[in-house]
Design an enzyme around this catalytic site. Structure first.
Site, PDB file in Angstrom:
ATOM      1  N   ASP A 193       0.540  -1.337  -0.248  1.00 40.19           N
ATOM      2  CA  ASP A 193       0.169  -0.322   0.020  1.00 40.19           C
ATOM      3  C   ASP A 193       0.873   0.939  -0.357  1.00 40.19           C
ATOM      4  O   ASP A 193       1.866   1.452   0.745  1.00 40.19           O
ATOM      5  CB  ASP A 193      -0.724  -0.175   1.165  1.00 40.19           C
ATOM      6  N   ASN A 236      -0.026   4.354  -0.067  1.00 41.72           N
ATOM      7  CA  ASN A 236      -1.038   5.555   0.279  1.00 41.72           C
ATOM      8  C   ASN A 236      -1.463   5.931   1.358  1.00 41.72           C
ATOM      9  O   ASN A 236      -2.552   6.644   1.854  1.00 41.72           O
ATOM     10  CB  ASN A 236      -1.544   6.225  -1.328  1.00 41.72           C
ATOM     11  N   ASP A 266      -4.047   4.018   2.861  1.00 42.58           N
ATOM     12  CA  ASP A 266      -5.325   3.526   2.811  1.00 42.58           C
ATOM     13  C   ASP A 266      -5.622   2.076   3.664  1.00 42.58           C
ATOM     14  O   ASP A 266      -6.894   2.017   3.532  1.00 42.58           O
ATOM     15  CB  ASP A 266      -6.080   4.205   1.577  1.00 42.58           C
ATOM     16  N   ASP A 313      -2.265  -0.896  -3.891  1.00 41.70           N
ATOM     17  CA  ASP A 313      -2.167  -0.465  -5.131  1.00 41.70           C
ATOM     18  C   ASP A 313      -0.689  -0.319  -5.915  1.00 41.70           C
ATOM     19  O   ASP A 313      -0.158  -1.245  -5.887  1.00 41.70           O
ATOM     20  CB  ASP A 313      -2.361   1.048  -4.208  1.00 41.70           C
ATOM     21  N   ASP A 316      -5.128  -9.695 -15.929  1.00 41.30           N
ATOM     22  CA  ASP A 316      -6.379 -10.484 -15.013  1.00 41.30           C
ATOM     23  C   ASP A 316      -7.243 -10.537 -16.428  1.00 41.30           C
ATOM     24  O   ASP A 316      -7.409  -8.761 -16.732  1.00 41.30           O
ATOM     25  CB  ASP A 316      -6.949 -10.269 -13.882  1.00 41.30           C
ATOM     26  N   GLU A 322      -7.106 -20.126 -16.567  1.00 30.35           N
ATOM     27  CA  GLU A 322      -8.050 -20.751 -15.310  1.00 30.35           C
ATOM     28  C   GLU A 322      -8.999 -22.128 -15.376  1.00 30.35           C
ATOM     29  O   GLU A 322     -10.157 -22.140 -16.050  1.00 30.35           O
ATOM     30  CB  GLU A 322      -8.585 -20.012 -14.341  1.00 30.35           C
ATOM     31  N   ASP A 371      -7.534 -18.380  -4.390  1.00 30.61           N
ATOM     32  CA  ASP A 371      -8.608 -19.617  -4.126  1.00 30.61           C
ATOM     33  C   ASP A 371      -8.495 -20.701  -3.247  1.00 30.61           C
ATOM     34  O   ASP A 371      -9.396 -21.257  -3.024  1.00 30.61           O
ATOM     35  CB  ASP A 371      -8.836 -19.697  -5.342  1.00 30.61           C
TER      36      ASP A 371
END
Ligand code: GLC
Ligand code: CA
Length: 519
Positions: A21, A23, A25, A29, A99, A261, A323
Site C-alpha cells: 500500500d 498511500n 489507506d 495499489d 487478469d 484458469e 482461491d
C-alpha cells in the site's frame, strides 16, 4: 529460435489489494507494486508478474466483478500508474500478465445496466436471459438464476452481482477482443483468463444431469454444486473455436501469452485446451492442489499430465493462488520447503503466489472481519485467509501499509515470518526459493529439459531433468515424516537444509527433506 519467456520463466501472482500500500489507506495499489519490483526481479528472481484484477469494480468479488475493462479502479491508482508499472517492470526484464475476466461482468457494468433496463434494449442479448430458471447452481451457492424486475431471470455462474456474458453474441466477442488489444497496446505481455471454460454454455441451456453418487473427492466445491454433472453450464465444445479466435488476436502482437484458469481434472479434456497449439498457450495445471504432499499422487500427476500433452504443448504447475489455502498451512512448514523444490524443478512453467516464498500462513479471520462473499454465504468456503497483507518486515502492519489499518488483518506471525528477517538467513524459505530460482535459471536442463520419473521407494519422489549435453539434475524428495535412505550419488546443488549444498549426496534424507542433485 530460443524458447519464449513464458516457457523458460517463472510467474509470480500478485493480489494487488494485499501486496503493498503506497498511500496509507490500508489497501494495496499499483504504485505499491512498482515500489517493490526490485524485490521481485533482483531479490527473488522471478520473470513475470500476474496481477489479479485492478479494474474499476464494486469489489463484490474483489475485482473479479469488472465494471470497466479498460481502466484502473481509483483504489488502485490510474492508467498512468499502470503505464509506469509496466515501464518499470520491463526495465527490470519482468513481463506483465493481467487478469482477463471473460465469463461475467459486474452488474454495475454499463453493458449490464443497459441490458437489464428493458427487455428490448440493444444490449439485452449481451447477457443470458430466460423466462424460467433451469437447474443450474452458482459456484458460490444457490440458483445460478436471479429474478429481475424486467420479468426475466439472468444467469450468474458466480455471485448474483456477476452476470454471465453471452459469448454467443458476436458483439460481445468483438467488444471483449478489443479489451485484449487495449492492454496489449499498453505493453501487457499476457493474460490470465478467469474461469476460461465457463464462457461457452449449452446453447439450449438444458438442465444438468444429477450425479448418482456424490464424489468423495469433490475438491473444494459446495455439495449442491458437486452434486451435478456440469455438462451444460460450462465448457461447451464451441469454447475451442472461441479460444482459437482469441489466440489469433494475441498472435497479431509479438510474444504474447495466455493462460486459462480451467479446473478440469480429466487429463484428456484438460489437454484439449491447447488445441493444435492454436488455442491457449496453456491451461493452468492445478493437479498439485488435490495431490497435497502425497508422493503417489504427485507422481501420478506428473505422469498423467506428461502423457496427454499435445506435441509442442508446454506444461505448467501451480501450488497456490488467491482461491486456495496457503501452502505452508495446507501442507506444513517442512513440507512447504519440499514443495518449493518440487515446483521449481518440475518440467513446465511454475506460478508462485505472493507470500508463499516466505511461507505465509493461512489466517483464521473472525466472522465480523471476513470480506469474501463466498465465505459469508457458505461458512468454511471463505478465501480471505490466503489474501492477508504481504509480510515485508516485523514492523507495524508488516510494512504493508503506513496507515492505521489494513483491509484484512495482518497475520500476527509477521513479526517472525517476513521478507526482511528471512533475507540472508540461509535456513529460511525465502533463501531456498532464491537458490532454487537462481539454479533453475542457469540450468538449461531445468528450464527446457525433459523429465523422467525415477523408480524410488514409495515415500520418495524422484525425477530427472536432462537436456542434450548439459548437466542433468535429479530431484529427490522424502515426502514422509520418517528419515529414509536411498541410492547415493551426485553433487547437491540445492537442498532444503542448505548446509548440504556442494556436498556429495550420501543417500540420507531427513523427514520431508529434498535435494536437487547434479547427476
Ligand atoms: C476465479 C477467480 C476467483 C473468482 C471467480 C469468479 O475462480 O480465481 O477468485 O471468485 O473466478 O470470478
Ligand atoms: Ca492504497
Amino acid at each position: 529460435m530460443s524458447a519464449p519467456w513464458w516457457q523458460t520463466g517463472v510467474i509470480y501472482q500478485i493480489y494487488p489489494r494485499s501486496f503493498a500500500d503506497s498511500n496509507g489507506d490500508g489497501i494495496g495499489d499499483l504504485r505499491g507494486i512498482t515500489l517493490r519490483l526490485d524485490y521481485l526481479s533482483d531479490v527473488l528472481g522471478v520473470d513475470a508478474i500476474w496481477l489479479s484484477p485492478f479494474y474499476p469494480s464494486p469489489q463484490d468479488d474483489f475485482g473479479y466483478d469488472v465494471a470497466d475493462y479498460i481502466d484502473v479502479d481509483p483504489i488502485y491508482g490510474t492508467l498512468r500508474d499502470f503505464d509506469q508499472l509496466v515501464e518499470q517492470a520491463h526495465r527490470r526484464g519482468l513481463k506483465v500478465i493481467v487478469d482477463y475476466v471473460i465469463n461475467h461482468t459486474s452488474d454495475r457494468h454499463p453493458w449490464f445496466l443497459e441490458s437489464s433496463r428493458v427487455k428490448d434494449s440493444r444490449r439485452r442479448d449481451w447477457y443470458v436471459w430466460r423466462d424460467q430458471p433451469n437447474n443450474w447452481v452458482s459456484v458460490f451457492g444457490g440458483s445460478a438464476w436471479e429474478p429481475h424486475p424486467s420479468g426475466q431471470f439472468y444467469l450468474h455462474s458466480f455471485l448474483a452481482s456477476q452476470p454471465d456474458l453471452n459469448w454467443r453474441n458476436p458483439e460481445v466477442e468483438a467488444a471483449m477482443l478489443d479489451v485484449l488489444r487495449f492492454w496489449m497496446e499498453r505493453g501487457v505481455d499476457g493474460f490470465r483468463i478467469d474461469v476460461a471454460h465457463f464462457a461457452m454454455k449449452d446453447p439450449l441451456l438444458r438442465d444438468n444431469p444429477m450425479k448418482s453418487t456424490l464424489p468423495s473427492d469433490a475438491y473444494k466445491l459446495n455439495s449442491e454444486y458437486a452434486a451435478m454433472e456440469h455438462v451444460y453450464d460450462k465448457a461447451h465444445p464451441d469454447i475451442h473455436a472461441l479460444f482459437r479466435r482469441l489466440r489469433r488476436t494475441l498472435d497479431r502482437y509479438p510474444d504474447r501469452f495466455s493462460v486459462g484458469e480451467i479446473h478440469e481434472y480429466n487429463w484428456q479434456q484438460w489437454a484439449a485446451f491447447y488445441g493444435q497449439g492454436d488455442e491457449l498457450h496453456m491451461p493452468f495445471n492445478f493437479a498439485l492442489l488435490p495431490a497435497g504432499i502425497d508422493p503417489v499422487r504427485i507422481r501420478a500427476a506428473i505422469i498423467g499430465m506428461e502423457s496427454v500433452l499435445p506435441a509442442g504443448g508446454w506444461p505448467n504447475w501451480v501450488a497456490g493462488n488467491h482461491d486456495e489455502p496457503r501452502i505452508a498451512s495446507r501442507l506444513g512448514k517442512p513440507q512447504a520447503q519440499a514443495m518449493a523444490m518440487i515446483l521449481l524443478s518440475l518440467r513446465g512453467t511454475p506460478t508462485l503466489y505472493y507470500g508463499d516464498e516466505i511461507g505465509m500462513e493461512q489466517l483464521e479471520i473472525p466472522p465480523e472481519r471476513q470480506k469474501d462473499q463466498w465465505g459469508r454465504r457458505k461458512p468454511g468456503f471463505g478465501r480471505d485467509g490466503c489474501r492477508t497483507p504481504m509480510q515485508w518486515s516485523p514492523a507495524h502492519h508488516a510494512g504493508f501499509t503506513t496507515g492505521s489499518q489494513s483491509w484484512l488483518p495482518v497475520h500476527p506471525d509477521h513479526t517472525a515470518c517476513n521478507v526482511e528477517l528471512q533475507r540472508g538467513d540461509a535456513h529460511s524459505l525465502l533463501e531456498l526459493y532464491r537458490r532454487l530460482l537462481r539454479v533453475r535459471k542457469a540450468a538449461p536442463a531445468l528450464t527446457m529439459g525433459s523429465i523422467e520419473v525415477l523408480d524410488s521407494p514409495p515415500e520418495v519422489l524422484s525425477f530427472r531433468r536432462s537436456l542434450g549435453g548439459s548437466i542433468s539434475f535429479e530431484t529427490r524428495a522424502n515426502l514422509s515424516a520418517e528419515a529414509t535412505v536411498i541410492e547415493p550419488g551426485g553433487r547437491i546443488a540445492v537442498a532444503t537444509s542448505g548446509e548440504r549444498e556442494g556436498q556429495q549426496f550420501d543417500g540420507y534424507l531427513e523427514a520431508w527433506e529434498a535435494v536437487l542433485v547434479e547427476a
